[in-house]
Design a protein around this motif. Structure first.
Motif, PDB file in Angstrom:
ATOM      1  N   HIS A  74       0.763  -1.227  -0.018  1.00 24.21           N
ATOM      2  CA  HIS A  74      -0.001   0.094  -0.190  1.00 24.21           C
ATOM      3  C   HIS A  74       0.890   1.295   0.058  1.00 24.21           C
ATOM      4  O   HIS A  74       0.548   2.269  -0.599  1.00 24.21           O
ATOM      5  N   LEU A 127     -10.888  12.332  -0.214  1.00 28.88           N
ATOM      6  CA  LEU A 127     -10.803  10.952  -1.133  1.00 28.88           C
ATOM      7  C   LEU A 127     -10.002  10.065  -0.544  1.00 28.88           C
ATOM      8  O   LEU A 127     -10.150   8.901  -0.470  1.00 28.88           O
ATOM      9  N   TYR A 128      -8.670  10.679  -0.417  1.00 28.52           N
ATOM     10  CA  TYR A 128      -7.489   9.653  -0.018  1.00 28.52           C
ATOM     11  C   TYR A 128      -7.657   9.015   1.166  1.00 28.52           C
ATOM     12  O   TYR A 128      -7.931   7.730   1.558  1.00 28.52           O
ATOM     13  N   GLY A 130     -10.616   9.119   3.045  1.00 32.26           N
ATOM     14  CA  GLY A 130     -11.814   8.535   3.211  1.00 32.26           C
ATOM     15  C   GLY A 130     -11.797   7.129   2.769  1.00 32.26           C
ATOM     16  O   GLY A 130     -12.401   6.071   3.267  1.00 32.26           O
ATOM     17  N   GLY A 131     -11.021   6.945   1.721  1.00 35.37           N
ATOM     18  CA  GLY A 131     -10.629   5.634   1.016  1.00 35.37           C
ATOM     19  C   GLY A 131     -10.071   4.379   2.039  1.00 35.37           C
ATOM     20  O   GLY A 131     -10.542   3.513   2.102  1.00 35.37           O
ATOM     21  N   LEU A 134     -12.707   3.527   4.773  1.00 31.85           N
ATOM     22  CA  LEU A 134     -13.452   2.712   4.278  1.00 31.85           C
ATOM     23  C   LEU A 134     -12.805   1.402   4.233  1.00 31.85           C
ATOM     24  O   LEU A 134     -13.768   0.423   4.330  1.00 31.85           O
ATOM     25  N   LEU A 135     -11.732   1.216   3.816  1.00 30.48           N
ATOM     26  CA  LEU A 135     -10.895  -0.154   3.363  1.00 30.48           C
ATOM     27  C   LEU A 135     -10.833  -0.741   4.648  1.00 30.48           C
ATOM     28  O   LEU A 135     -11.135  -1.917   4.829  1.00 30.48           O
ATOM     29  N   VAL A 154     -10.401  -1.382  -5.566  1.00 30.40           N
ATOM     30  CA  VAL A 154     -10.142  -0.709  -4.263  1.00 30.40           C
ATOM     31  C   VAL A 154      -8.745  -0.063  -4.870  1.00 30.40           C
ATOM     32  O   VAL A 154      -8.466   0.794  -4.240  1.00 30.40           O
ATOM     33  N   HIS A 155      -7.995  -1.243  -5.199  1.00 27.90           N
ATOM     34  CA  HIS A 155      -6.532  -0.682  -5.284  1.00 27.90           C
ATOM     35  C   HIS A 155      -6.204   0.149  -6.597  1.00 27.90           C
ATOM     36  O   HIS A 155      -5.282   1.388  -6.297  1.00 27.90           O
ATOM     37  N   CYS A 157      -8.353   2.652  -6.956  1.00 26.06           N
ATOM     38  CA  CYS A 157      -8.679   3.934  -6.129  1.00 26.06           C
ATOM     39  C   CYS A 157      -7.685   4.272  -5.403  1.00 26.06           C
ATOM     40  O   CYS A 157      -7.323   5.694  -5.335  1.00 26.06           O
ATOM     41  N   ILE A 158      -6.905   3.478  -4.726  1.00 24.99           N
ATOM     42  CA  ILE A 158      -6.009   3.979  -3.877  1.00 24.99           C
ATOM     43  C   ILE A 158      -4.785   4.409  -4.727  1.00 24.99           C
ATOM     44  O   ILE A 158      -4.375   5.590  -4.399  1.00 24.99           O
ATOM     45  N   THR A 161      -6.180   8.158  -6.071  1.00 28.85           N
ATOM     46  CA  THR A 161      -6.548   9.033  -5.113  1.00 28.85           C
ATOM     47  C   THR A 161      -5.042   9.274  -4.421  1.00 28.85           C
ATOM     48  O   THR A 161      -4.915  10.786  -4.200  1.00 28.85           O
TER      49      THR A 161
END
Length: 258
Positions: A74, A127-128, A130-131, A134-135, A154-155, A157-158, A161
């Motif tokens: 990550h 957004l960063y 928050g994601g 949420l994860l 998901v990844h 979006c990571i 963002t």
């Protein structure tokens, strides 16, 4: 999340996508009329960013049930790779290499209200972070192991963002409406604090099927990785020479009106 046989795997898709973005950037660099040659170090940064992103995704696929590896990947996918790609100035390269009409359209798109809203540091940070919440706190993490589409979304979006956040805070690409330095500094502090709170949350409330020791180690990796990336962004944002170079050198082409 498994890399299934009998069809096109995520690894193969990743390989094709990596080659495509590398080829597009190199082609654009050859077309650029940036004083006769696009800086080679920016090409190296682009290649390095793509490599870090690819290795991170491969690690996520190969060790999908190891939370420590997940945290390290990550950091690579959502922090290190975006910073490297941001430093390669892809938007400035696009404006240099495109013909006048597409370049003018790209400039208008970047200056549109939706683009300015999404690219503002506060929005990008929301957004960063928050994601991430949420994860890890919203119950998405355990589902990644059984749902390949969710894993990919998901990844992606990571990564996206992370790129938005890096560019909004310290991007070297042209942005005449960039937020002030104080705003960006405050946002960076909030993001570091958000990583700290998330690290504590992971220690107290590990995700489902994640051992407490792995959650603690992974949380620390995320915190220190986020703090290190934020520190790099702070240095870049506070270095006028770097930003000034990019702005001064950007559109060497003269674009005709559309």
């Amino acid at each position: 999340m498994h890399d299934h046989g009998g069809g096109i795997s995520l690894t193969e898709i990743l390989g094709v996508a990596l080659l495509a973005v590398l080829a597009v950037y190199l082609f654009a660099a050859l077309r650029s009329d940036f004083h006769g040659r696009w800086p080679r170090y920016r090409i190296v940064l682009w290649i390095a960013g793509c490599f870090v992103a690819a290795v991170s995704v491969q690690a996520l696929i190969a060790k999908h049930d190891d939370f420590v590896v997940h945290a390290l990947a990550h950091v690579g996918l959502g922090m290190l790779a975006p910073v490297l790609l941001m430093l390669s100035a892809p938007i400035a390269l696009s404006l240099q290499s495109l013909s006048p009409v597409p370049a003018r359209r790209l400039e208008r798109l970047l200056q549109s209200r939706p683009a300015r809203f999404v690219g503002h540091p506060i929005t990008a940070a929301g957004l960063y972070l928050g994601g991430l919440w949420l994860l890890y706190a919203g119950g998405l993490y355990p589902r990644l192991h059984t749902n390949g589409l969710l894993f990919a979304v998901v990844h992606m979006c990571i990564f996206v963002t992370g790129c938005l956040f890096s560019a909004s805070v310290a991007g070297l690409d042209p942005n005449p409406r960039r937020a002030g330095l104080l705003t960006r500094a405050i946002v960076l502090c909030v993001v570091v604090a958000g990583y700290g709170i998330l690290s504590v949350h992971l220690f107290v409330n590990p995700p489902s099927r994640v051992p407490a020791a792995s959650a603690e180690t992974g949380g620390m990796i995320l915190f220190f990785g986020g703090a290190a990336a934020s520190g790099i962004l702070a240095v870049l944002a506070g270095t006028p020479r770097l930003a000034g170079q990019s702005r001064a050198r950007t559109p060497a082409r003269q674009h005709s009106p559309v």
